[in-house]
Enzyme design. Structure first.
Site, short mmCIF file in Angstrom:
data_model
loop_
_atom_site.label_atom_id
_atom_site.label_comp_id
_atom_site.label_asym_id
_atom_site.label_seq_id
_atom_site.Cartn_x
_atom_site.Cartn_y
_atom_site.Cartn_z
N SER A 18 0.18 -10.67 3.73
CA SER A 18 -0.44 -11.69 2.90
C SER A 18 -0.62 -11.23 1.46
CB SER A 18 -1.80 -12.09 3.49
OG SER A 18 -2.38 -13.15 2.77
N GLU A 19 -1.06 -10.00 1.29
CA GLU A 19 -1.27 -9.45 -0.05
C GLU A 19 0.04 -9.10 -0.75
OE1 GLU A 19 -4.38 -8.83 -1.94
OE2 GLU A 19 -4.75 -10.48 -0.56
N GLY A 20 1.15 -9.16 -0.01
CA GLY A 20 2.46 -8.95 -0.62
C GLY A 20 2.88 -7.51 -0.74
#
EC number: 4.2.2.n2
Length: 158
Positions: A18-20
């Site tokens: 999600s945070e990449g």
């Protein structure tokens, strides 16, 4: 320190996606543990990189590591948890402590992932409802990643 079981590992993997930092597109030599916000990598795990990055005229960040921890929070948790470095183990410990403080560990353990995501949304900008003005993933995408990482979601009878 908080124990890492399969459910918690899957949640951490979901957060990194999600945070990449560990999504298959961001360059990394260590599953996102070496990523500075904006995409640069670091190699010295003795401390948080403490690099202030300007992402746009209104947004600057010191986010670093797999879970994009800000340097000010690293300082507080490093002291609280007695951590010696910014190693992957330390980054996991901080993320789990943050999740614990939100009361989400029992939710993760029993598979109530949507509720755990909601509880943690004020910590990670990429979670739905975070409200930091950055891209937020949909809960369904996050839950799919959680399952892909080996997590089990409790099915709710309707």
């Amino acid at each position: 320190m908080v124990e890492i079981n399969n459910q918690r590992k899957a949640f951490l993997d979901m957060l990194a996606w999600s945070e990449g930092t560990d999504n298959g597109r961001q360059k990394t030599r260590n599953h996102g543990y070496d990523v500075i916000v904006g995409g640069e990598l670091f190699t010295d795990y003795s401390d948080h990189p403490r690099k202030l990055v300007t992402l746009n005229p209104k947004l600057k960040s010191t986010g670093a590591g797999r879970y994009q921890l800000l340097s000010r929070w690293w300082d507080a948790y490093r002291k609280q948890l007695g951590l010696k470095d910014f190693s992957p183990k330390s980054q996991d410990a901080v993320a789990l402590q943050q999740i614990k403080e939100r009361g989400a560990l029992p939710m993760i353990d029993r598979g109530d992932i949507r509720q755990a995501i909601d509880r943690c949304s004020n910590i990670w900008a990429s979670l739905p409802g975070a409200g930091y003005g950055q891209f937020e993933h949909k809960a369904d995408s996050l839950i799919a990643k959680f399952k892909e990482a080996g997590g089990t979601v409790r099915e709710i009878d309707v």
